[in-house]
Design an enzyme around this catalytic site. Structure first.
Site, PDB file in Angstrom:
ATOM      1  N   LYS A 133       0.842  -1.204   0.000  1.00  0.00           N
ATOM      2  CA  LYS A 133       0.000   0.000   0.000  1.00  0.00           C
ATOM      3  C   LYS A 133       0.880   1.257   0.000  1.00  0.00           C
ATOM      4  O   LYS A 133       0.715   2.144  -0.832  1.00  0.00           O
ATOM      5  CB  LYS A 133      -0.916   0.001   1.235  1.00  0.00           C
ATOM      6  CG  LYS A 133      -1.860   1.170   1.273  1.00  0.00           C
ATOM      7  CD  LYS A 133      -2.670   1.213   2.541  1.00  0.00           C
ATOM      8  CE  LYS A 133      -1.908   1.921   3.633  1.00  0.00           C
ATOM      9  NZ  LYS A 133      -2.646   2.088   4.873  1.00  0.00           N
ATOM     10  N   ASP A 151      -6.548   1.187   0.822  1.00  0.00           N
ATOM     11  CA  ASP A 151      -6.594   1.367   2.276  1.00  0.00           C
ATOM     12  C   ASP A 151      -7.997   0.997   2.760  1.00  0.00           C
ATOM     13  O   ASP A 151      -8.816   0.478   1.991  1.00  0.00           O
ATOM     14  CB  ASP A 151      -6.185   2.797   2.672  1.00  0.00           C
ATOM     15  CG  ASP A 151      -7.274   3.812   2.368  1.00  0.00           C
ATOM     16  OD1 ASP A 151      -8.253   3.467   1.662  1.00  0.00           O
ATOM     17  OD2 ASP A 151      -7.172   4.950   2.838  1.00  0.00           O
TER      18      ASP A 151
END
Ligand code: SF4
Length: 262
Positions: A133, A151
């Site tokens: 991420k 997220d």
């Protein structure tokens, strides 16, 4: 009786078309979407992203000016005094672990990348404190390499829209990536996260004041009545968001406009 996931009966082509429409509406709804972590280079963004774990971007932005001034490069992080750094980043929470990651990140950059943050996913994910991420955030915002940032907001919204049933972040990344042009990935991620923070909240989404109401199979998860929904909008553009959704901006209370965006 178990209920089907949103959009379950849709064809792949129908889903792709709806996804593209969602993307266009999001672009109109959030013309100000951007990476909300302040930074001026790849190292600063990597550091800010590490600090953002379990912390609001606003709080991170409060501590980073001092941090970036104190530690201008990888060597400064590698040689930092642990106690001093812990004090500087303490307000972001989990400061011992985060300090550990920053010291190790500085050292790894010095040892393996000549002190520079590398611009490839395969390299970034080998660095301390940087998962996929974070790597995608860095690629998209510091290197202009398209990246999808999965997220918690991103996951919740694409599920509510019925764009994928995957739950593993990497599988979500690939499933959503296949629905959009690669060049749009970074901005799409910002817009989805903006929408999740300001409109489509985890607990009470503002369905009755949402520009995506007609495209969203989860419409009704939150209040649909405009007056109730308008109160749930958040941030300085809350009244603009109401107008974009066809809701009277007078219904948006002052607290919504000044509310901290999560
Ligand atoms: S209609 Fe409701 S659930 Fe759907 S995107 Fe908007 S706020 Fe979220």
């Amino acid at each position: 009786m178990t209920s089907s996931p949103p959009g379950a009966s849709e064809t792949d082509l129908g889903r792709k078309r709806r996804a593209r429409k969602i993307g266009r509406v999001l672009a109109e709804t959030h013309p100000d979407a951007h990476c909300e972590l302040d930074h001026s280079n790849a190292l600063e963004l990597a550091v800010a992203t590490i600090l953002s774990a379990q912390c609001t971007d606003k709080k991170v932005n409060e501590v980073t000016p001092k941090l970036f001034a104190r530690y201008p490069d990888a060597a400064a992080y590698a040689g930092a005094d642990r106690g001093e750094m812990e004090e500087l980043i303490r307000p972001t929470g989990f400061y011992r672990n985060k300090t550990d990651s920053l010291l190790k990140l500085g050292q790894a950059l010095l040892d393996r990348y000549d002190g520079k943050v590398p611009g490839r996913l395969v390299d970034l994910v080998t660095l301390p404190g940087i998962g996929r991420k974070t790597a995608n955030v860095i690629l998209g915002n510091a290197f202009d390499v398209p990246g999808i940032t999965v997220d918690t907001h991103f996951q919740r919204l694409v599920h509510r829209w019925g764009l994928t049933t995957e739950t593993d972040p990497v599988k979500i990344e690939h499933a959503i990536g296949a629905l959009y042009d690669k060049r749009d990935w970074t901005m799409l991620s910002h817009r989805i996260i903006f929408h999740g923070r300001r409109v489509c909240h985890a607990r009470k989404p503002a369905c009755g004041a949402c520009t995506l109401a007609r495209l969203c199979p989860s419409y009704g998860t939150g209040p649909t009545e405009p007056a109730a929904a308008a109160k749930l909008l958040k941030g300085p553009r809350a009244r603009d968001l109401a107008v974009a959704a066809g809701v009277d901006p007078e219904l948006v209370p002052a607290q919504a406009v000044t509310a901290e965006v999560p």
